[in-house]
Design an enzyme around this catalytic site. Structure first.
Site, PDB file in Angstrom:
ATOM      1  N   TYR A  77       6.572 -36.888  23.545  1.00  0.00           N
ATOM      2  CA  TYR A  77       6.363 -36.294  22.220  1.00  0.00           C
ATOM      3  C   TYR A  77       6.673 -34.804  22.268  1.00  0.00           C
ATOM      4  O   TYR A  77       7.242 -34.236  21.340  1.00  0.00           O
ATOM      5  CB  TYR A  77       4.922 -36.506  21.751  1.00  0.00           C
ATOM      6  CG  TYR A  77       4.743 -36.057  20.322  1.00  0.00           C
ATOM      7  CD1 TYR A  77       5.014 -36.923  19.267  1.00  0.00           C
ATOM      8  CD2 TYR A  77       4.353 -34.750  20.025  1.00  0.00           C
ATOM      9  CE1 TYR A  77       4.903 -36.510  17.959  1.00  0.00           C
ATOM     10  CE2 TYR A  77       4.239 -34.326  18.712  1.00  0.00           C
ATOM     11  CZ  TYR A  77       4.508 -35.203  17.677  1.00  0.00           C
ATOM     12  OH  TYR A  77       4.407 -34.796  16.381  1.00  0.00           O
ATOM     13  N   PHE A 129      28.627 -26.252  -0.671  1.00  0.00           N
ATOM     14  CA  PHE A 129      28.566 -27.623  -0.204  1.00  0.00           C
ATOM     15  C   PHE A 129      27.365 -28.253  -0.910  1.00  0.00           C
ATOM     16  O   PHE A 129      26.371 -27.581  -1.170  1.00  0.00           O
ATOM     17  CB  PHE A 129      28.464 -27.760   1.319  1.00  0.00           C
ATOM     18  CG  PHE A 129      28.495 -29.222   1.702  1.00  0.00           C
ATOM     19  CD1 PHE A 129      29.667 -29.935   1.577  1.00  0.00           C
ATOM     20  CD2 PHE A 129      27.341 -29.889   2.072  1.00  0.00           C
ATOM     21  CE1 PHE A 129      29.695 -31.307   1.827  1.00  0.00           C
ATOM     22  CE2 PHE A 129      27.360 -31.251   2.320  1.00  0.00           C
ATOM     23  CZ  PHE A 129      28.546 -31.966   2.206  1.00  0.00           C
ATOM     24  N   THR A 130      27.483 -29.546  -1.217  1.00  0.00           N
ATOM     25  CA  THR A 130      26.503 -30.216  -2.076  1.00  0.00           C
ATOM     26  C   THR A 130      25.050 -30.000  -1.625  1.00  0.00           C
ATOM     27  O   THR A 130      24.230 -29.473  -2.379  1.00  0.00           O
ATOM     28  CB  THR A 130      26.810 -31.720  -2.112  1.00  0.00           C
ATOM     29  OG1 THR A 130      26.899 -32.205  -0.766  1.00  0.00           O
ATOM     30  CG2 THR A 130      28.140 -31.997  -2.816  1.00  0.00           C
ATOM     31  N   ASP A 220      27.352 -21.983   8.491  1.00  0.00           N
ATOM     32  CA  ASP A 220      27.269 -23.440   8.516  1.00  0.00           C
ATOM     33  C   ASP A 220      28.258 -23.864   9.597  1.00  0.00           C
ATOM     34  O   ASP A 220      29.464 -23.879   9.394  1.00  0.00           O
ATOM     35  CB  ASP A 220      27.628 -24.039   7.151  1.00  0.00           C
ATOM     36  CG  ASP A 220      27.528 -25.570   7.158  1.00  0.00           C
ATOM     37  OD1 ASP A 220      27.617 -26.164   8.261  1.00  0.00           O
ATOM     38  OD2 ASP A 220      27.378 -26.169   6.090  1.00  0.00           O
ATOM     39  N   LYS A 263      29.259 -34.100  12.875  1.00  0.00           N
ATOM     40  CA  LYS A 263      30.704 -33.872  12.724  1.00  0.00           C
ATOM     41  C   LYS A 263      31.289 -33.406  14.061  1.00  0.00           C
ATOM     42  O   LYS A 263      31.446 -34.216  14.970  1.00  0.00           O
ATOM     43  CB  LYS A 263      30.965 -32.856  11.611  1.00  0.00           C
ATOM     44  CG  LYS A 263      30.789 -33.408  10.198  1.00  0.00           C
ATOM     45  CD  LYS A 263      29.363 -33.520   9.771  1.00  0.00           C
ATOM     46  CE  LYS A 263      29.202 -33.688   8.275  1.00  0.00           C
ATOM     47  NZ  LYS A 263      27.798 -33.839   7.891  1.00  0.00           N
ATOM     48  N   ARG A 387      35.503 -36.052  -4.328  1.00  0.00           N
ATOM     49  CA  ARG A 387      35.027 -34.672  -4.183  1.00  0.00           C
ATOM     50  C   ARG A 387      35.553 -33.901  -5.391  1.00  0.00           C
ATOM     51  O   ARG A 387      36.507 -33.151  -5.319  1.00  0.00           O
ATOM     52  CB  ARG A 387      35.539 -34.029  -2.874  1.00  0.00           C
ATOM     53  CG  ARG A 387      35.035 -34.666  -1.603  1.00  0.00           C
ATOM     54  CD  ARG A 387      33.650 -34.229  -1.123  1.00  0.00           C
ATOM     55  NE  ARG A 387      32.510 -34.768  -1.802  1.00  0.00           N
ATOM     56  CZ  ARG A 387      31.276 -34.760  -1.290  1.00  0.00           C
ATOM     57  NH1 ARG A 387      31.035 -34.283  -0.100  1.00  0.00           N
ATOM     58  NH2 ARG A 387      30.269 -35.221  -1.982  1.00  0.00           N
ATOM     59  N   PHE A 454      26.433 -37.915  -6.936  1.00  0.00           N
ATOM     60  CA  PHE A 454      27.582 -38.666  -6.408  1.00  0.00           C
ATOM     61  C   PHE A 454      27.164 -39.785  -5.462  1.00  0.00           C
ATOM     62  O   PHE A 454      27.853 -40.790  -5.343  1.00  0.00           O
ATOM     63  CB  PHE A 454      28.567 -37.722  -5.702  1.00  0.00           C
ATOM     64  CG  PHE A 454      27.931 -36.894  -4.613  1.00  0.00           C
ATOM     65  CD1 PHE A 454      27.297 -35.707  -4.915  1.00  0.00           C
ATOM     66  CD2 PHE A 454      27.955 -37.320  -3.299  1.00  0.00           C
ATOM     67  CE1 PHE A 454      26.679 -34.953  -3.921  1.00  0.00           C
ATOM     68  CE2 PHE A 454      27.351 -36.566  -2.292  1.00  0.00           C
ATOM     69  CZ  PHE A 454      26.713 -35.389  -2.611  1.00  0.00           C
TER      70      PHE A 454
END
Ligand code: F0G
Length: 463
Positions: A77, A129-130, A220, A263, A387, A454
């Site tokens: 943990y 970005f969303t 980011d 990614k 997009r 979306f």
């Protein structure tokens, strides 16, 4: 070292040890599936998909080393050994001092936004970005787009369409005052612009400006290794540098980052927040226990952190990135040669079809990109992502669709998953649709969820 220069081919630097069989569907099956999914590719069951180009997020193939890493998960943990492996890798390759793991990118965005954004603040960024913008808004901030104009023009061949327009940024700072700007949100390889990089020169200028005005730069870092690739390819003075050193130079010019490790970092789940400021770190470390889990696992299993630590080392490998970017370009070149309108220059993670040019007869409020993605699925079982106007959502003030300049369909390539023959099938299918584009009709939205519409919106064909 730039190995691409020595060898013209981008052939994959791996061989295949295990395969996942895919299901080929009939047109009738696809007609039923897309109707069932409300013409939203997010709502199709993956078993109904032949080639899945919805996203490069969490869909990459892990290496045998990463799979082996899962077996050495230390599922304690607290104080898991895998957390320390991840910390070492982040410190070594990204160079930030402090690390807070999160279950994925938006978990890190949530922490950053809640800690740094106050009600009434403005957060400038090189395009939205969303999830990033939503977290800024939920924290009471207003996102302000400060990307260069060229980013909104699919035809512009600007080599660094991800650059910050320093005049736009300065106008905002002059107007609202630097103390209303908690940080600038800087994305590597700007996703919504077509996977477009910023240049190191632009980042250096931004860094000088932000130091002067005491504004942190929060990166980011989701696709920043891919951004480093373009800096080396296109910017003077970088041709002989390693991806690793360029990545480090980028991070050293920023104050912290959010990361979706799904990614660049070749894992199916994971992310983190990292920074150099101890005070910010202590807040993030405290907040993560409320929303994600203890600060040495942040919503992840020990094994996930191990796979991520290994993924960092594999992602900066030169041959890996040569093949990654080579494959995207291979697909893009096939489409370009056939006259299909795509966003230029070709980015690193996807080919973006320009749905405005593809379907000029469909008004933007009838969602041409959404319609095109649905048609591509019907035609060939290939799943892409809208997009455009659906993703951009509504303006909170006017309540109207934002009608963004970019109305795109993203054909996103998972890393190390599909072959060149798959790319040929994708190109042939898109070209066939392009030849019959006059027959494609718009869509009407019949269900619209409140947040990030979306993902779950439903549509019906316009008669
Ligand atoms: N930032 C960028 C640039 C992204 O592309 C994503 C996710 C996130 C943050 C959020 O990360 O999904 O791990 O919570 N992009 C995915 C995509 C969803 O398909 O482009 P997440």
């Amino acid at each position: 070292m730039n190995t691409e220069k020595k060898r013209p081919s981008w052939a994959e630097p791996y061989k295949i040890k295990s395969v996942e069989l895919i299901h080929m569907t009939t047109r009738e099956e696809r007609e039923a599936a897309i109707r069932e999914a409300g013409y939203n590719t997010f709502l199709i069951r993956s078993k109904e998909v032949y080639i899945d180009l919805l996203t490069d997020s969490g869909t990459s193939a892990m290496s045998d080393k990463q799979w082996a890493g899962l077996m050495v998960g230390d599922e304690a943990y607290s104080g898991s050994e895998n957390f320390y492996h991840l910390l070492e890798a982040v410190q070594e390759y990204y160079g930030y001092k402090y690390l807070v793991p999160t279950h994925q990118g938006r978990g890190a965005e949530h922490l950053l936004s809640q800690i740094m954004v106050k009600k009434g603040d403005y957060v400038p960024g090189n395009m939205y970005f969303t999830t990033t913008r939503l977290h800024q808004e939920l924290a009471g901030g207003t996102f302000v787009d400060v990307i260069v104009d060229e980013a909104h023009d699919p035809a512009s061949r600007h080599p660094f369409k991800g650059n910050v327009d320093m005049d736009k940024l300065d106008r905002l700072v002059q107007k609202v005052g630097a103390d209303r700007v908690p940080y600038i949100s800087l994305e590597g390889n700007v996703n919504m612009a077509g996977g477009q990089p910023f240049s190191m020169a632009n980042l250096k200028e931004l860094n000088a400006y932000c130091r002067q005005h005491n504004i942190p730069i929060m990166l980011d870092a989701t696709r920043t290794i891919e951004n480093a690739w373009f800096i080396r390819e296109r910017e003077e003075g970088y041709a002989d540098k390693s991806l690793r050193s360029i990545l480090r130079e980028i991070c050293d010019l920023t104050d912290g980052c959010t990361m979706s490790a799904k990614k660049d970092l070749l894992v199916n789940i994971g992310g983190f927040f990292a920074c150099n400021d101890e005070e910010v770190f202590l807040k993030a470390q405290n907040m993560v226990v409320v929303y994600e889990g203890l600060h040495t696992y942040g919503g992840l299993a020990g094994r996930d952190m191990e796979a991520m630590a290994i993924g960092i080392r594999e992602a900066v490998n030169e041959d890996h990135q040569a093949a990654r970017i080579g494959q995207v370009r291979y697909l893009g070149d096939l489409l370009r040669k056939a006259g299909v309108p795509i966003v230029n220059p070709i980015g690193s993670h996807a080919i973006f079809l320009d749905a405005r040019k593809f379907l000029p007869h469909i008004d933007q409020d009838d969602f041409p990109a959404q319609a095109l993605a649905a048609e591509l699925y019907l035609e060939a079982g290939i799943r892409a992502m809208e997009r455009g106007n659906v993703s951009a959502g509504r303006d909170p003030e006017t309540g109207r669709n934002r009608r963004p300049a970019l109305e795109l369909v993203r054909l996103t390539l998972p890393r190390r998953v599909y072959t060149q023959a798959h790319m040929d099938v994708v190109a042939e299918s898109v070209i066939r649709l392009y030849e019959n584009r006059d027959q494609i009709k718009g869509l009407k939205m019949i269900y619209e969820p409140e947040y990030l519409r979306f993902f779950q919106a439903r549509f019906e064909p316009l008669s």
